[in-house]
Scaffold this motif. Structure first.
Motif, PDB file in Angstrom:
ATOM      1  N   GLN A 220       0.838  -1.201   0.000  1.00  0.00           N
ATOM      2  CA  GLN A 220       0.000   0.000   0.000  1.00  0.00           C
ATOM      3  C   GLN A 220       0.878   1.258   0.000  1.00  0.00           C
ATOM      4  N   THR A 221       1.974   1.217   0.737  1.00  0.00           N
ATOM      5  CA  THR A 221       2.913   2.326   0.710  1.00  0.00           C
ATOM      6  C   THR A 221       3.463   2.528  -0.691  1.00  0.00           C
ATOM      7  N   CYS A 224       1.218   4.575  -2.903  1.00  0.00           N
ATOM      8  CA  CYS A 224       1.296   5.975  -2.480  1.00  0.00           C
ATOM      9  C   CYS A 224       2.595   6.619  -2.991  1.00  0.00           C
ATOM     10  N   ARG A 283       3.164   3.748   6.297  1.00  0.00           N
ATOM     11  CA  ARG A 283       1.939   3.789   5.476  1.00  0.00           C
ATOM     12  C   ARG A 283       1.195   5.109   5.679  1.00  0.00           C
ATOM     13  N   ALA A 287       0.735   7.997   2.632  1.00  0.00           N
ATOM     14  CA  ALA A 287      -0.578   8.454   2.178  1.00  0.00           C
ATOM     15  C   ALA A 287      -0.742   9.957   2.401  1.00  0.00           C
ATOM     16  N   THR A 319      -5.784  10.476  -5.177  1.00  0.00           N
ATOM     17  CA  THR A 319      -5.235  10.452  -3.818  1.00  0.00           C
ATOM     18  C   THR A 319      -6.264  10.853  -2.767  1.00  0.00           C
ATOM     19  N   LEU A 322      -7.085   7.950  -0.526  1.00  0.00           N
ATOM     20  CA  LEU A 322      -6.128   7.300   0.368  1.00  0.00           C
ATOM     21  C   LEU A 322      -6.482   7.391   1.849  1.00  0.00           C
ATOM     22  N   GLN A 325      -8.924   4.546   2.368  1.00  0.00           N
ATOM     23  CA  GLN A 325      -8.510   3.209   1.949  1.00  0.00           C
ATOM     24  C   GLN A 325      -8.268   2.346   3.177  1.00  0.00           C
ATOM     25  N   GLU A 329      -7.040   5.994   7.512  1.00  0.00           N
ATOM     26  CA  GLU A 329      -6.153   6.830   8.324  1.00  0.00           C
ATOM     27  C   GLU A 329      -6.560   6.795   9.785  1.00  0.00           C
TER      28      GLU A 329
END
Length: 340
Positions: A220-221, A224, A283, A287, A319, A322, A325, A329
């Motif tokens: 996932q990183t 981004c 991560r 993001a 973005t 994100l 996602q 967060e």
């Protein structure tokens, strides 16, 4: 998994993704073509450091493709992590993108974090399980896709596979999404779906998540990092003339992006070298940086970036996804409090 990454093949696929990015954004096509290209090039079943690079590179061109590549590869990784059974045929089909993989593990990660129970439940029926409940969000939900999901059975939570076309699986109409409509992201409902013993990947969700989570967060990183790289390049190019008043912000973005990529590739090469807290922080940083840099890019490109169809506008909209996602967060920030 395949041992080496063919750089020339990745470059070719990345160029193809770039040529298709606008069509994907406007939903004139979907990501299956791009996944098939990656499969033919042998770029879907790789060691962690190499698949991180693949996701990073394609996300420079289209976050939608990078995101779907992550989801698809994680399905392969789940099958390889299975504690029982033989999944070679299914892995082969997924590696070639003859089938598409769906990672429906968000509810499982929330349960492991202590944020609620998995909503899909099951009961034994002879040697099989019969399972029912909602999958509230999943991506790559194309016909004939292979879905990996957690199921609560009494006091245990298992990880199983289900075919998207199986009896009792209802795929709800996909909602209209900002920038990611090509990823076939939607919700599903399972109603007495039969799961045979050979479809059980793991008998213990907690142990399974512990094994796959580093790759999950690093990949996932990677998507981004890819979209950030594209935005930094565009912002740098636009930072000229009378608008060249964002030097401090641009320098900060470059510094942060370099730091994120350094940690990403260091830990992709040695995932045991990072704690879960470090991976969660990475991560979150990646993001947040992607959102910040695409906002900066939009400021520098002005009206052109606000035009639908421009790459700047697409990245800004991509973005925006994100922070929500999964794991969101908010979830990641909450989890960090358990470690820091």
């Amino acid at each position: 998994m395949t041992a080496t990454l063919a750089a020339s093949a990745l470059d070719r696929v990345a160029h193809s993704v770039a040529a298709r990015a606008a069509d994907l954004d406007e939903q004139r096509s979907d990501v299956r073509i791009d996944l098939a290209d990656l499969g033919r090039a042998g770029l879907l079943d790789l060691e962690l450091c190499d698949i991180v690079r693949v996701v990073d590179e394609v996300s420079v061109q289209s976050l939608a493709v990078g995101f779907s590549t992550w989801a698809h590869h994680m399905t392969i990784r789940y099958l390889r992590a299975a504690s029982e059974g033989e999944f070679g045929e299914q892995i082969g089909a997924l590696a070639a993108a003859e089938r598409i993989g769906v990672t429906a593990m968000a509810a499982g990660l929330k349960q492991v974090a202590g944020l609620g129970q998995v909503p899909v439940t099951g009961a034994a029926d002879g040697a099989d399980l019969v399972i029912s409940g909602p999958i509230r969000w999943a991506s790559n939900v194309f016909p004939d896709a292979l879905i990996v999901l957690p199921v609560r059975v009494g006091e245990r939570t298992l990880v199983v596979t289900v075919d998207a076309g199986a009896d009792g699986v209802t795929v709800n109409p996909a909602p209209s999404l900002t920038a990611l409509g090509a990823t076939a992201s939607t919700s599903l409902q399972l109603d007495r779906v039969r799961v045979s013993p050979h479809q059980v990947l793991a008998p213990n969700l907690d142990a399974f998540v512990a094994g796959i989570r580093p790759a999950f967060l690093l990949l996932q990183t990677a998507f981004c990092a890819g979209v950030t790289r594209a935005a930094v390049a565009s912002a740098t190019q636009a930072h000229t003339g009378p608008l060249a008043r964002f030097g401090a912000e641009l320098d900060d973005a470059v510094t942060r992006a370099t730091d994120v990529r350094s940690r990403l590739y260091r830990w992709a090469a040695d995932p045991d070298g990072a704690t879960i807290a470090q991976l969660i922080r990475l991560r979150l940083d990646a993001a947040g940086l992607a959102v910040d840099v695409t906002r900066l890019e939009l400021s520098l490109t002005g009206g052109a970036g606000y035009t639908l169809g421009s790459a700047t506008n697409r990245r800004f909209r991509e973005t925006a996804f994100l922070p929500v996602q999964s794991p969101s967060e908010g979830q990641l920030r909450w989890e960090l409090t358990r470690y820091e």
